[in-house]
Design an enzyme around this catalytic site. Structure first.
Site, PDB file in Angstrom:
ATOM      1  CE  LYS A   1      -2.471   2.589   3.566  1.00 26.89           C
ATOM      2  NZ  LYS A   1      -1.384   3.218   4.294  1.00 26.89           N
ATOM      3  CG  ASN A   2       2.116   2.911   3.547  1.00 27.38           C
ATOM      4  OD1 ASN A   2       0.974   3.256   3.243  1.00 27.38           O
ATOM      5  ND2 ASN A   2       2.480   2.701   4.800  1.00 27.38           N
TER       6      ASN A   2
ATOM      7  CB  CYS B   1      -4.736   6.408   9.919  1.00 29.36           C
ATOM      8  SG  CYS B   1      -5.400   4.942   9.168  1.00 29.36           S
TER       9      CYS B   1
ATOM     10  NE  ARG C   1      -0.400  10.651  10.128  1.00 38.60           N
ATOM     11  CZ  ARG C   1      -0.693   9.606   9.370  1.00 38.60           C
ATOM     12  NH1 ARG C   1      -1.901   9.085   9.404  1.00 38.60           N
ATOM     13  NH2 ARG C   1       0.207   9.080   8.584  1.00 38.60           N
TER      14      ARG C   1
ATOM     15  CG  ASP D   1       2.504   1.633   9.569  1.00 37.92           C
ATOM     16  OD1 ASP D   1       2.130   2.480  10.405  1.00 37.92           O
ATOM     17  OD2 ASP D   1       2.891   1.941   8.426  1.00 37.92           O
TER      18      ASP D   1
ATOM     19  NE  ARG E   1      -7.868   4.814   4.465  1.00 35.64           N
ATOM     20  CZ  ARG E   1      -7.289   5.675   5.262  1.00 35.64           C
ATOM     21  NH1 ARG E   1      -7.965   6.245   6.201  1.00 35.64           N
ATOM     22  NH2 ARG E   1      -6.011   5.983   5.126  1.00 35.64           N
TER      23      ARG E   1
HETATM   24  N1  EPU Z   1       6.773  14.234  11.439  1.00 26.96           N
HETATM   25  C1  EPU Z   1       7.043  15.536  11.739  1.00 26.96           C
HETATM   26  N2  EPU Z   1       7.036  16.434  10.723  1.00 26.96           N
HETATM   27  C2  EPU Z   1       6.781  16.096   9.433  1.00 26.96           C
HETATM   28  C3  EPU Z   1       6.518  14.755   9.131  1.00 26.96           C
HETATM   29  C4  EPU Z   1       6.514  13.841  10.155  1.00 26.96           C
HETATM   30  O1  EPU Z   1       7.273  15.892  12.897  1.00 26.96           O
HETATM   31  O2  EPU Z   1       6.796  16.978   8.564  1.00 26.96           O
HETATM   32  C5  EPU Z   1       6.792  13.229  12.514  1.00 26.96           C
HETATM   33  C6  EPU Z   1       5.425  12.573  12.717  1.00 26.96           C
HETATM   34  O3  EPU Z   1       4.616  13.333  13.575  1.00 26.96           O
HETATM   35  C7  EPU Z   1       5.814  11.228  13.265  1.00 26.96           C
HETATM   36  C8  EPU Z   1       7.155  10.917  12.589  1.00 26.96           C
HETATM   37  O4  EPU Z   1       7.645  12.165  12.113  1.00 26.96           O
HETATM   38  O5  EPU Z   1       6.031  11.342  14.648  1.00 26.96           O
HETATM   39  C9  EPU Z   1       7.067   9.952  11.409  1.00 26.96           C
HETATM   40  O6  EPU Z   1       6.114  10.411  10.457  1.00 26.96           O
HETATM   41  P1  EPU Z   1       6.219  10.061   8.900  1.00 26.96           P
HETATM   42  O7  EPU Z   1       6.301  11.330   8.145  1.00 26.96           O
HETATM   43  O8  EPU Z   1       7.317   9.056   8.726  1.00 26.96           O
HETATM   44  O9  EPU Z   1       4.820   9.392   8.631  1.00 26.96           O
HETATM   45  P2  EPU Z   1       3.920   9.533   7.324  1.00 26.96           P
HETATM   46  O10 EPU Z   1       4.789   9.664   6.138  1.00 26.96           O
HETATM   47  O11 EPU Z   1       2.841  10.509   7.540  1.00 26.96           O
HETATM   48  C10 EPU Z   1       3.984   6.993   6.735  1.00 26.96           C
HETATM   49  C11 EPU Z   1       2.980   5.904   6.539  1.00 26.96           C
HETATM   50  C12 EPU Z   1       2.378   5.536   7.885  1.00 26.96           C
HETATM   51  C13 EPU Z   1       3.481   5.128   8.853  1.00 26.96           C
HETATM   52  C14 EPU Z   1       4.570   6.195   8.938  1.00 26.96           C
HETATM   53  C15 EPU Z   1       5.776   5.781   9.749  1.00 26.96           C
HETATM   54  C16 EPU Z   1       2.155   6.306   4.320  1.00 26.96           C
HETATM   55  C17 EPU Z   1       1.041   6.768   3.447  1.00 26.96           C
HETATM   56  N3  EPU Z   1       1.947   6.364   5.632  1.00 26.96           N
HETATM   57  O12 EPU Z   1       3.261   8.087   7.295  1.00 26.96           O
HETATM   58  O13 EPU Z   1       1.556   4.416   7.621  1.00 26.96           O
HETATM   59  O14 EPU Z   1       2.936   4.928  10.144  1.00 26.96           O
HETATM   60  O15 EPU Z   1       5.014   6.530   7.613  1.00 26.96           O
HETATM   61  O16 EPU Z   1       6.325   4.613   9.242  1.00 26.96           O
HETATM   62  O17 EPU Z   1       3.171   5.863   3.841  1.00 26.96           O
HETATM   63  C18 EPU Z   1      -0.256   2.982   7.830  1.00 26.96           C
HETATM   64  O18 EPU Z   1       0.079   2.460   6.766  1.00 26.96           O
HETATM   65  O19 EPU Z   1      -1.105   2.501   8.606  1.00 26.96           O
HETATM   66  C19 EPU Z   1       0.352   4.245   8.220  1.00 26.96           C
HETATM   67  C20 EPU Z   1      -0.189   5.077   9.089  1.00 26.96           C
END
Ligand code: EPU
Length: 431
Positions: free
Chosen positions: A22-23, A117, A123, A307, A399
């Site tokens: 998915k990701n 989510c 976030r 995850d 999803r």
């Molecule tokens: N963070 C910041 N600032 C930013 C971005 C992130 O402080 O600009 C912090 C977040 O608050 C968090 C940490 O950095 O504490 C990691 O966030 P990340 O940006 O890595 O998460 P994301 O890209 O929003 C993706 C996956 C998530 C998964 C996370 C961590 C996708 C679409 N989503 O989210 O997947 O939990 O990486 O591995 O790729 C899921 O699939 O269920 C899911 C939530």
């Protein structure tokens, strides 16, 4: 609305085929916006997030042709708009990848703030904004729309991420692929889907090195042209079936995977007394003895994935002794614990740690999924519990998990999806 009804207690036996990640898919589909010509993308998972993103590209003028259930041809040559503000975008997190893709291609993006989510807490996207600003974009956020504008193209530069962010690494890599000059992303995330996106972009003509390490170097190219690409298997879907096999007992062969991506999960299951045998592109998970307690801390890859945190907690609820699960990525990802408590689990939350006192058995209950992985954890709990569990909120699960009900049924689980109306009739009959 659909619910899952599970009559728990059946050990799982058999083989399960894992779908595309998915990701990775939700990063590769927006990336197709940057390509001149047709991208054929294979091994896409049949999940609603993928359908939503393909719908968004179509609305923007892309030609999309389904070749088969898992393969699409995407041609974005004629896309002329930089505006992506559809209501559907607020449903998914990955819509923010359109910022990098549109900025890279057109030097402008007007994109609705991402949804996705909500497992507690805000976030942020400050690292995405910091990176694009360093590359010369002006960014403003008004009425829930992110507007990013550059003069001509983004300019390559060195960006140090203050937190290891999957989303920021992907978004900046997208922008950098068509930027002028060289971009270096330091303290980059290393997840398998980051490598997969880099491989996709490189196969379309980009010049990206170092994906999978914490320093990614991108030499901007003038254009990318079409080609073929096949999405990697889903690490988290595989881990979820491994956890389900461990929770219920039995023996499951998890097929079509990359075992290396699952090492942190395999190690924890072995600590819990589960037999895990890695083969070339499959893993056998077998449990014949009671589960043992362990301690888990989630971390960016190659650490134990956040995850998989709810799913491993659901398994540990039935392990002997006291286990701890510490969330090291998100501020708060324990909303599902209240639902597990309704099934007899004994879990206390202390800061970012769940302290789990194992119980002999969980008992079925009516419960509600609050996000995708929380939903998967509740399914695992329901499969291993005594009696009947009814899970509400399964749209979240659909999803991100392809055909979970039929995959589990093939493994011998007693699980079915019912509509609200069927549930109503069932309550009347039993009342
Ligand atoms: N963070 C910041 N600032 C930013 C971005 C992130 O402080 O600009 C912090 C977040 O608050 C968090 C940490 O950095 O504490 C990691 O966030 P990340 O940006 O890595 O998460 P994301 O890209 O929003 C993706 C996956 C998530 C998964 C996370 C961590 C996708 C679409 N989503 O989210 O997947 O939990 O990486 O591995 O790729 C899921 O699939 O269920 C899911 C939530």
């Amino acid at each position: 609305m659909t619910k899952y009804v599970i009559n728990g207690g059946n050990p799982l036996y058999g083989e399960v085929e894992i779908s595309g990640a998915k990701n990775a898919a939700v990063a590769i589909i927006p990336a197709a916006l940057m390509v001149d010509g047709v991208c054929r993308i294979e091994n896409l998972p049949e999940i609603s997030d993928v359908k939503t993103l393909l719908g968004i590209l179509k609305e923007m003028g892309a030609k999309i042709r389904a070749v088969d259930k898992r393969t699409v041809d995407i041609d974005c040559t004629r896309v002329g708009t930089t505006l992506a503000t559809f209501d559907t975008m607020r449903r998914i997190r990955a819509s923010y990848y359109l910022i990098g893709a549109l900025l890279g291609r057109f030097g402008r993006a007007d994109v609705a703030m991402p949804g996705g989510c909500n497992f507690g807490g805000f976030r942020p996207i400050d690292q995405h904004i910091k990176g694009f600003t360093a590359m010369g974009a002006n960014i403003s956020i008004k009425n829930g729309i992110v507007t990013a504008v550059t003069g001509d193209t983004l300019r390559g530069t060195t960006i140090y991420l203050d937190v290891v962010s999957v989303g920021a690494t992907i978004n900046l890599m997208l922008g950098a692929a068509l930027a002028s000059g060289r971009t270096i992303i330091e303290n980059a995330a290393r997840e398998p889907h980051i490598v997969d996106l880099a491989n996709f972009l490189n196969s379309m003509g980009a010049d990206i090195r170092g994906a999978g390490t914490n320093e990614i170097r991108v030499r901007g190219v003038k254009r990318m042209t079409g080609g073929f690409y096949s999405v990697i298997p889903d690490q988290i879907e595989a881990g979820t079936y491994m956890a389900a096999a461990a929770a219920t007992g039995g023996r499951v062969v998890v097929k079509d995977i990359i075992p290396r991506h699952l090492e942190s999960i395999s190690v924890k299951l072995r600590e819990m007394g589960v037999t895990v045998v890695e083969l070339e592109d499959s893993i056998i998970v077998q449990r014949d003895a009671p589960l043992l307690r362990t301690h888990v801390k989630t971390m960016p890859y190659p650490g134990f994935p956040t995850d998989m945190q709810p799913q491993i907690s659901a398994v540990l609820c039935q392990a002997e002794g006291t286990s701890t699960v510490t969330e090291g990525v998100w501020d708060n990802r324990f909303k599902y614990v209240d639902e597990l408590s309704k099934m007899g689990a004994t879990v206390r939350i202390h800061g970012r740690t769940a302290i789990i006192e194992g119980v002999r058995a969980l008992s079925g209950a009516p419960i509600k999924a609050s996000d995708l992985r929380a939903g998967a954890a509740l399914v695992i709990a329901g499969l291993s519990a005594k009696g009947r569990t009814v899970i509400d909120g399964v749209d979240y699960i659909e999803r991100g998990y392809e055909k979970m009900v039929s995959k589990l049924s093939l493994l011998g689980a007693d699980i079915r999806a019912i509509s609200d109306r069927q549930d109503f009739l069932f309550i009347r009959k039993s009342g």
